[in-house]
Design a protein around this motif. Sequence first.
Motif, PDB file in Angstrom:
ATOM      1  N   ALA A  21      52.682  47.328  35.290  1.00 54.77           N
ATOM      2  CA  ALA A  21      51.685  47.400  36.360  1.00 54.77           C
ATOM      3  C   ALA A  21      51.720  48.764  37.046  1.00 54.77           C
ATOM      4  CB  ALA A  21      51.929  46.287  37.374  1.00 54.77           C
ATOM      5  N   ARG A  22      52.915  49.302  37.239  1.00 58.89           N
ATOM      6  CA  ARG A  22      53.022  50.648  37.819  1.00 58.89           C
ATOM      7  C   ARG A  22      52.458  51.690  36.856  1.00 58.89           C
ATOM      8  NH1 ARG A  22      55.869  50.969  42.418  1.00 58.89           N
ATOM      9  NH2 ARG A  22      57.420  49.353  42.914  1.00 58.89           N
ATOM     10  N   LEU A  23      52.796  51.532  35.567  1.00 55.92           N
ATOM     11  CA  LEU A  23      52.351  52.487  34.554  1.00 55.92           C
ATOM     12  C   LEU A  23      50.829  52.520  34.454  1.00 55.92           C
ATOM     13  CD1 LEU A  23      53.412  54.400  32.269  1.00 55.92           C
ATOM     14  CD2 LEU A  23      53.212  52.437  30.727  1.00 55.92           C
ATOM     15  N   LEU A  24      50.210  51.344  34.571  1.00 57.04           N
ATOM     16  CA  LEU A  24      48.761  51.233  34.421  1.00 57.04           C
ATOM     17  C   LEU A  24      48.021  51.330  35.757  1.00 57.04           C
ATOM     18  CD1 LEU A  24      48.787  48.277  31.866  1.00 57.04           C
ATOM     19  CD2 LEU A  24      48.297  50.674  31.358  1.00 57.04           C
ATOM     20  N   HIS A  84      46.962  44.987  42.023  1.00 60.11           N
ATOM     21  CA  HIS A  84      46.903  43.524  42.105  1.00 60.11           C
ATOM     22  C   HIS A  84      47.987  42.900  41.237  1.00 60.11           C
ATOM     23  CE1 HIS A  84      45.558  39.462  40.986  1.00 60.11           C
ATOM     24  NE2 HIS A  84      45.041  39.417  42.202  1.00 60.11           N
ATOM     25  N   GLU A  85      48.093  43.377  39.986  1.00 57.39           N
ATOM     26  CA  GLU A  85      49.095  42.842  39.072  1.00 57.39           C
ATOM     27  C   GLU A  85      50.510  43.161  39.559  1.00 57.39           C
ATOM     28  OE1 GLU A  85      46.304  44.193  38.308  1.00 57.39           O
ATOM     29  OE2 GLU A  85      45.304  42.803  36.940  1.00 57.39           O
ATOM     30  N   LEU A  86      50.677  44.334  40.166  1.00 54.91           N
ATOM     31  CA  LEU A  86      51.981  44.701  40.716  1.00 54.91           C
ATOM     32  C   LEU A  86      52.371  43.745  41.846  1.00 54.91           C
ATOM     33  CD1 LEU A  86      54.324  46.745  40.737  1.00 54.91           C
ATOM     34  CD2 LEU A  86      53.010  48.093  42.394  1.00 54.91           C
ATOM     35  N   CYS A  87      51.397  43.445  42.685  1.00 57.18           N
ATOM     36  CA  CYS A  87      51.632  42.524  43.796  1.00 57.18           C
ATOM     37  C   CYS A  87      52.001  41.133  43.277  1.00 57.18           C
ATOM     38  CB  CYS A  87      50.379  42.460  44.663  1.00 57.18           C
ATOM     39  SG  CYS A  87      50.545  41.412  46.100  1.00 57.18           S
ATOM     40  N   VAL A  88      51.264  40.654  42.271  1.00 61.25           N
ATOM     41  CA  VAL A  88      51.546  39.343  41.681  1.00 61.25           C
ATOM     42  C   VAL A  88      52.956  39.312  41.094  1.00 61.25           C
ATOM     43  CG1 VAL A  88      50.941  37.788  39.786  1.00 61.25           C
ATOM     44  CG2 VAL A  88      49.142  38.736  41.237  1.00 61.25           C
ATOM     45  N   ALA A 147      53.405  44.151  51.471  1.00 59.36           N
ATOM     46  CA  ALA A 147      53.028  45.536  51.783  1.00 59.36           C
ATOM     47  C   ALA A 147      52.008  46.060  50.774  1.00 59.36           C
ATOM     48  CB  ALA A 147      54.273  46.419  51.791  1.00 59.36           C
ATOM     49  N   ILE A 148      52.224  45.748  49.494  1.00 57.72           N
ATOM     50  CA  ILE A 148      51.274  46.172  48.459  1.00 57.72           C
ATOM     51  C   ILE A 148      49.937  45.463  48.647  1.00 57.72           C
ATOM     52  CG2 ILE A 148      50.815  46.198  45.972  1.00 57.72           C
ATOM     53  CD1 ILE A 148      53.897  46.239  45.591  1.00 57.72           C
ATOM     54  N   ALA A 149      49.998  44.175  48.952  1.00 56.14           N
ATOM     55  CA  ALA A 149      48.773  43.393  49.123  1.00 56.14           C
ATOM     56  C   ALA A 149      47.942  43.915  50.287  1.00 56.14           C
ATOM     57  CB  ALA A 149      49.124  41.925  49.341  1.00 56.14           C
ATOM     58  N   GLU A 150      48.594  44.208  51.395  1.00 54.54           N
ATOM     59  CA  GLU A 150      47.855  44.675  52.568  1.00 54.54           C
ATOM     60  C   GLU A 150      47.261  46.058  52.342  1.00 54.54           C
ATOM     61  OE1 GLU A 150      50.749  44.311  55.652  1.00 54.54           O
ATOM     62  OE2 GLU A 150      50.185  42.227  56.106  1.00 54.54           O
ATOM     63  N   ARG A 168      43.751  34.608  47.889  1.00 52.79           N
ATOM     64  CA  ARG A 168      44.644  33.851  47.013  1.00 52.79           C
ATOM     65  C   ARG A 168      46.053  34.445  47.016  1.00 52.79           C
ATOM     66  NH1 ARG A 168      43.588  31.047  41.846  1.00 52.79           N
ATOM     67  NH2 ARG A 168      41.426  31.679  42.105  1.00 52.79           N
ATOM     68  N   ILE A 169      46.150  35.751  46.757  1.00 59.06           N
ATOM     69  CA  ILE A 169      47.467  36.372  46.680  1.00 59.06           C
ATOM     70  C   ILE A 169      48.138  36.402  48.048  1.00 59.06           C
ATOM     71  CG2 ILE A 169      46.648  38.749  46.957  1.00 59.06           C
ATOM     72  CD1 ILE A 169      49.530  37.510  44.708  1.00 59.06           C
ATOM     73  N   GLN A 170      47.342  36.605  49.108  1.00 58.39           N
ATOM     74  CA  GLN A 170      47.902  36.563  50.460  1.00 58.39           C
ATOM     75  C   GLN A 170      48.503  35.186  50.751  1.00 58.39           C
ATOM     76  OE1 GLN A 170      47.916  38.799  53.098  1.00 58.39           O
ATOM     77  NE2 GLN A 170      46.820  40.535  52.215  1.00 58.39           N
ATOM     78  N   CYS A 171      47.804  34.158  50.321  1.00 55.58           N
ATOM     79  CA  CYS A 171      48.283  32.790  50.528  1.00 55.58           C
ATOM     80  C   CYS A 171      49.610  32.568  49.807  1.00 55.58           C
ATOM     81  CB  CYS A 171      47.228  31.800  50.040  1.00 55.58           C
ATOM     82  SG  CYS A 171      47.671  30.072  50.267  1.00 55.58           S
ATOM     83  N   HIS A 172      49.678  33.024  48.553  1.00 59.17           N
ATOM     84  CA  HIS A 172      50.904  32.861  47.773  1.00 59.17           C
ATOM     85  C   HIS A 172      52.083  33.584  48.423  1.00 59.17           C
ATOM     86  CE1 HIS A 172      48.384  32.064  43.897  1.00 59.17           C
ATOM     87  NE2 HIS A 172      48.535  30.990  44.628  1.00 59.17           N
ATOM     88  N   ILE A 173      51.840  34.810  48.866  1.00 57.83           N
ATOM     89  CA  ILE A 173      52.937  35.604  49.434  1.00 57.83           C
ATOM     90  C   ILE A 173      53.458  34.964  50.715  1.00 57.83           C
ATOM     91  CG2 ILE A 173      53.551  37.816  50.468  1.00 57.83           C
ATOM     92  CD1 ILE A 173      51.495  39.101  48.538  1.00 57.83           C
TER      93      ILE A 173
END
Length: 486
Positions: free
Chosen positions: A118-121, A125-129, A156-159, A167-172
Amino acid sequence: MRITYKPAVQVDTEYDRLYAAGRYEEAIEVMRTFLEECERNKNPYGAMLAHISIATCYYCMGQSECAFQSILLYKKLCDEYGAQYEQYNLCHLQSLIYEYERNYKKAKECTEECIHLARLLSLPHELCVSYTILSYIHLMTEQYEEALTTAQDALAIAELHTSKDSRIQCHIYSILSISYVLLDQLAEAAYALEVVARNPFSQSSRLERSRFLYIKGLLALKVDDTELAISFLVEAEALALTTQNSTLLKRVYLQQALAYENLKCFELAYSYMKKYTFMLEDLYKGCTRSKLEDLDIQYNMSTLERLANIDSLSGVYTRHYLESACDQWLSEARETKDDICCVVFDIDDFKTINDQYGHLVGDEVIKAVGQTCREVIQEKQTIIGRYGGDEFVILFKNFSKQHLMHKISELFQALTNLCVTGHDYKIQFTISMGMVSTESIIARKFKQLFRIADQALYMAKSQGKNQIVTLSNTNCHINCSSRPFS
């Protein structure tokens, strides 16, 4: 909580709707139709998307073997047509499957590879997941500080990059709240749950709502509000049952078992522990790595089963257990010809004790009687139970007549010599006993055996109390003595 892969490309809004609602079987059918279309049109990229989506649904349903089959089909196409992003998808789902199978070492390795890709690409979003999944793995390995730190990194990445993704905020925030609960940072846990409660995805998804209520139950248990915890968990169970998410339902069952055990509602605790164990067996029966070999769970099950069948006041078996165990003995005795003896006794003038000293003192008398019975009658092939009130039942199987008479006389003397004392009372009492044996009467059910023994008890009462009466049938009085079997 599990963070599941959601296809980045919107191929079918119907799939998205079904997936978000937890209707995984229907979502699979949608993707199978899409897969057939891709195969007809020789579209390997669409086929990869279909396979990874189907695998994700199977994962959510707890069917890891089916998920792996879809992953293998995805990998075959990925090796031929895929680029690094497809490799990320593969690695991502593999990490979830490994985590599901409790192979946390492999799950962590795959997740760390996901973070690298995810960092390389440059995929925030994928990094946060991936960070969110890693924090969950830390939770499962009881590394709560690491789980909290990793979830905070994900936040921090999500914000910064995905602030509009509810969705991702809810999961975190869900993982943050669990981490805070397990670290006893309860104020922070409550705040994180408030954020989840306001999250639109949490409000619209039955699965997330169920997960939210589950965490609320955990928090309530932490503050020793067990009844509130149960109310949350019952609601979480009802929602989880509609989502096909067996892994969440399994966790809800476990917490319900623990909550009811806290309340000493052992029958309910045992019931939920059975549900949890059966679901655990079902979830792991197809796993490539592990089977159900959790000795702690087996120990808890046997302990709860015993407690569910024990009368909490007297410490002897419940009426329900008495009936079922005796019925089984009587059924087996038709073949084995075993002799079953039923002894029924109660405390003479127990109502007077309750009226004079109060019901709490009466309870102490019941406890003392139960304890004395357990101390005197310790042989195998015996069952001691409380039928109700001050009435007790003892079942003996295959005792010689001499040994049986000796034990009953010993118990009679121990109970009549018993003195129950407290701060301002000293109570002694007598008992009356009735007994009957299948050697002299025919009984196919406990109720038949008990009825005749109870008639013998009634006869002992009517003839002056403080004695034992034995009946061979409803009309034959064999023994009646104020000093038993003297």
